[in-house]
Enzyme design. Structure first.
Site, PDB file in Angstrom:
ATOM      1  N   ARG A 290     -36.767  -9.240 -25.466  1.00  0.00           N
ATOM      2  CA  ARG A 290     -35.842 -10.376 -25.519  1.00  0.00           C
ATOM      3  C   ARG A 290     -36.695 -11.628 -25.657  1.00  0.00           C
ATOM      4  O   ARG A 290     -37.923 -11.565 -25.609  1.00  0.00           O
ATOM      5  CB  ARG A 290     -34.862 -10.411 -24.334  1.00  0.00           C
ATOM      6  CG  ARG A 290     -35.334  -9.899 -23.028  1.00  0.00           C
ATOM      7  CD  ARG A 290     -36.471 -10.642 -22.432  1.00  0.00           C
ATOM      8  NE  ARG A 290     -36.208 -12.064 -22.327  1.00  0.00           N
ATOM      9  CZ  ARG A 290     -37.121 -12.988 -22.165  1.00  0.00           C
ATOM     10  NH1 ARG A 290     -38.414 -12.658 -22.087  1.00  0.00           N
ATOM     11  NH2 ARG A 290     -36.818 -14.261 -22.087  1.00  0.00           N
ATOM     12  N   GLY A 291     -36.035 -12.783 -25.824  1.00  0.00           N
ATOM     13  CA  GLY A 291     -36.762 -14.008 -26.115  1.00  0.00           C
ATOM     14  C   GLY A 291     -36.765 -14.196 -27.626  1.00  0.00           C
ATOM     15  O   GLY A 291     -37.112 -13.264 -28.373  1.00  0.00           O
ATOM     16  N   ALA A 292     -36.387 -15.415 -28.060  1.00  0.00           N
ATOM     17  CA  ALA A 292     -36.113 -15.640 -29.483  1.00  0.00           C
ATOM     18  C   ALA A 292     -37.268 -15.238 -30.412  1.00  0.00           C
ATOM     19  O   ALA A 292     -37.068 -14.442 -31.346  1.00  0.00           O
ATOM     20  CB  ALA A 292     -35.705 -17.098 -29.683  1.00  0.00           C
TER      21      ALA A 292
ATOM     22  N   GLN B 103     -34.454 -13.380 -15.662  1.00  0.00           N
ATOM     23  CA  GLN B 103     -35.699 -13.468 -16.441  1.00  0.00           C
ATOM     24  C   GLN B 103     -36.765 -14.294 -15.716  1.00  0.00           C
ATOM     25  O   GLN B 103     -37.963 -14.049 -15.878  1.00  0.00           O
ATOM     26  CB  GLN B 103     -35.436 -14.106 -17.812  1.00  0.00           C
ATOM     27  CG  GLN B 103     -34.658 -13.242 -18.795  1.00  0.00           C
ATOM     28  CD  GLN B 103     -33.171 -13.522 -18.740  1.00  0.00           C
ATOM     29  OE1 GLN B 103     -32.638 -13.924 -17.711  1.00  0.00           O
ATOM     30  NE2 GLN B 103     -32.496 -13.295 -19.842  1.00  0.00           N
TER      31      GLN B 103
ATOM     32  N   ASP C 132     -33.533 -21.109 -28.090  1.00  0.00           N
ATOM     33  CA  ASP C 132     -33.106 -20.068 -29.030  1.00  0.00           C
ATOM     34  C   ASP C 132     -32.688 -20.638 -30.370  1.00  0.00           C
ATOM     35  O   ASP C 132     -32.670 -19.934 -31.378  1.00  0.00           O
ATOM     36  CB  ASP C 132     -31.958 -19.249 -28.435  1.00  0.00           C
ATOM     37  CG  ASP C 132     -32.491 -18.406 -27.294  1.00  0.00           C
ATOM     38  OD1 ASP C 132     -32.678 -18.955 -26.183  1.00  0.00           O
ATOM     39  OD2 ASP C 132     -32.761 -17.211 -27.536  1.00  0.00           O
TER      40      ASP C 132
ATOM     41  N   ASN D  58     -30.300 -22.900 -25.253  1.00  0.00           N
ATOM     42  CA  ASN D  58     -31.243 -22.081 -24.464  1.00  0.00           C
ATOM     43  C   ASN D  58     -30.444 -21.331 -23.398  1.00  0.00           C
ATOM     44  O   ASN D  58     -29.216 -21.492 -23.281  1.00  0.00           O
ATOM     45  CB  ASN D  58     -32.348 -22.944 -23.842  1.00  0.00           C
ATOM     46  CG  ASN D  58     -33.489 -22.091 -23.288  1.00  0.00           C
ATOM     47  OD1 ASN D  58     -33.951 -21.164 -23.950  1.00  0.00           O
ATOM     48  ND2 ASN D  58     -33.929 -22.369 -22.075  1.00  0.00           N
ATOM     49  N   LYS D  59     -31.134 -20.530 -22.637  1.00  0.00           N
ATOM     50  CA  LYS D  59     -30.514 -19.672 -21.622  1.00  0.00           C
ATOM     51  C   LYS D  59     -29.510 -20.417 -20.756  1.00  0.00           C
ATOM     52  O   LYS D  59     -29.748 -21.562 -20.366  1.00  0.00           O
ATOM     53  CB  LYS D  59     -31.644 -19.071 -20.774  1.00  0.00           C
ATOM     54  CG  LYS D  59     -31.217 -18.174 -19.633  1.00  0.00           C
ATOM     55  CD  LYS D  59     -30.306 -17.041 -20.067  1.00  0.00           C
ATOM     56  CE  LYS D  59     -30.856 -16.193 -21.199  1.00  0.00           C
ATOM     57  NZ  LYS D  59     -29.840 -15.301 -21.800  1.00  0.00           N
TER      58      LYS D  59
HETATM   59  O1  MRU Z   1     -31.412 -13.628 -23.308  1.00  0.00           O
HETATM   60  P1  MRU Z   1     -32.874 -13.864 -23.512  1.00  0.00           P
HETATM   61  O2  MRU Z   1     -33.721 -13.371 -22.376  1.00  0.00           O
HETATM   62  O3  MRU Z   1     -33.352 -13.373 -24.855  1.00  0.00           O
HETATM   63  O4  MRU Z   1     -33.004 -15.445 -23.524  1.00  0.00           O
HETATM   64  C1  MRU Z   1     -34.268 -16.010 -23.683  1.00  0.00           C
HETATM   65  C2  MRU Z   1     -34.264 -17.492 -23.639  1.00  0.00           C
HETATM   66  O5  MRU Z   1     -33.242 -18.134 -23.485  1.00  0.00           O
HETATM   67  C3  MRU Z   1     -35.577 -18.157 -23.895  1.00  0.00           C
HETATM   68  O6  MRU Z   1     -35.679 -19.348 -23.167  1.00  0.00           O
HETATM   69  C4  MRU Z   1     -35.660 -18.470 -25.391  1.00  0.00           C
HETATM   70  O7  MRU Z   1     -35.394 -17.332 -26.142  1.00  0.00           O
HETATM   71  C5  MRU Z   1     -36.979 -19.012 -25.771  1.00  0.00           C
HETATM   72  S1  MRU Z   1     -38.230 -17.778 -25.665  1.00  0.00           S
HETATM   73  C6  MRU Z   1     -39.701 -18.443 -26.156  1.00  0.00           C
END
Ligand code: MRU
Length: 358
Positions: free
Chosen positions: A60-62, A209, A250, A260-261
């Site tokens: 996970r993470g963009a 996370q 994201d 973002n999250k």
């Molecule tokens: O749902 P996730 O864990 O994929 O969400 C991740 C985030 O919101 C991060 O802050 C974002 O993707 C940036 S990662 C460098």
């Protein structure tokens, strides 16, 4: 903790979110659902399997899911020995399946589009050369992401005060990228410069996370970190214990609104109320100039069960509905700086990311 990769990870660390193993032609991913209790790597051989891993949050993470999708499409070309037309059809189908896994993070669509352009260029080549071209492109996406993280880390670290307590939300670290991290890249760079920073990590309900991933990876690197529940940050702002906020993103809209999250917006409001810099670190692949404002960014809705349960424990009685938007939008007017590998944007004073357009 062993990943048994046949070469040095491109991540630059001895652990990683996603890598390609050329010895076996498999995509290798650290199962982030199990951290920190267990450090376990899985191996994937098809784009469908990679799509499943993204959907199920193994990775996970963009930026990391964009890199995973790139490798997924390289895997497709490894096993596809049809003619150019059929190859392009198969690539398009796999790209669509991968793209549907997570709607908010634009890095996913960005990487798939880049791989599709490459597919168009190599389609007429013999299958093995086609595969080599696709793999080289996926590896380039990965390498460039690590370089981008290091560059934005340097830019962001310049703004971090000496001895700062830095608040971050979710995980925007090496686990969420090709390596090094975006928001945690800023932290790592400030730490490497000897600024004596400490991190306050929001646990980040419901997927945790912050508690599970951010704390784990900072601890691996010996960077001081303390975990708080999401509802504690207001208290620490009020007590003057937080000097800097940095988060990942994201998707960033053309007007500098930031997705973002879920929970990031609340942090931004608090930071602004307490006049603490609220900043964002993200690669250029997170900037989506086609989207004029945050209102046009699709927000992923995830399952009720992630809110209603933690592990095997039921928190909300069956039958009672829960809401679960996985991301929120922080308006540009609350964002002091966006650090990218191309330079810094200052949304609060009206700057927009197109000032950095190449
Ligand atoms: O749902 P996730 O864990 O994929 O969400 C991740 C985030 O919101 C991060 O802050 C974002 O993707 C940036 S990662 C460098």
């Amino acid at each position: 903790m062993s990943h048994s990769l046949s070469r040095e990870p491109l991540s630059g660390a001895d652990w990683f979110a996603v890598e390609y193993d050329p010895a076996t032609d498999e995509v290798v991913m650290l199962d982030q659902r199990l951290l920190p209790a267990e450090v376990k790597y899985h191996r994937y051989r098809t784009p469908d399997e990679v799509a499943g891993a993204i959907r199920d949050m193994v990775v996970r993470g963009a930026p990391a899911i964009g890199i995973a999708a790139g490798y997924g499409l390289a895997l497709l070309s490894r096993h596809e020995d049809s003619d150019a037309k059929m190859f392009l059809v198969a690539n398009g189908t796999a790209g669509r399946i991968l793209n549907e896994t997570r709607p908010t993070a634009v890095n996913l669509g960005w990487a798939i589009a880049r791989m599709s352009r490459k597919a168009g260029k190599v389609a007429e080549l013999p299958p093995h050369d086609r595969f080599e071209g696709m793999l080289a492109e996926a590896e380039a996406i990965h390498r460039e992401d690590v370089e981008a993280c290091r560059r934005m880390g340097e830019l962001g670290a310049a703004d971090v005060p000496e001895g700062a307590m830095i608040l971050t939300h979710c995980n925007a670290g090496a686990l969420a990228t090709g390596g090094y991290g975006t928001a945690l890249g800023v932290v790592r760079a400030a730490h490497a410069q000897g600024k004596g920073v400490r991190v306050l990590a929001d646990e980040t309900r419901p997927y945790l996370q912050g508690a599970r991933l951010t704390a784990w990876e900072l601890h691996q690197d010996g960077i001081p970190v303390e975990v708080i529940t999401d509802n504690m940050s207001g208290h620490f702002f009020q007590k003057g214990e937080i000097q800097f906020v940095v988060v990942g993103s994201d998707r960033i809209a053309a007007n500098s609104d930031v997705a973002n999250k879920i929970g990031t917006y609340s942090v931004a409001v608090l930071a602004n109320h307490h006049e603490v810099p609220f900043t964002v670190a993200a690669p250029w692949s997170t900037v989506d100039l086609r989207v004029s404002s945050g209102a046009d960014i699709p927000i992923e809705e995830r399952s009720r069960s992630e809110v209603a349960h933690i592990g095997n424990r039921t928190l909300v009685e069956d039958g009672i509905p829960c809401r679960h938007p996985a991301f929120d939008i922080t308006p540009a007017k609350l964002v002091d700086a966006i650090y990218t590998e191309r330079g810094v944007v200052h949304p609060k004073i009206g700057e927009r990311p197109d000032v950095l357009r190449g």
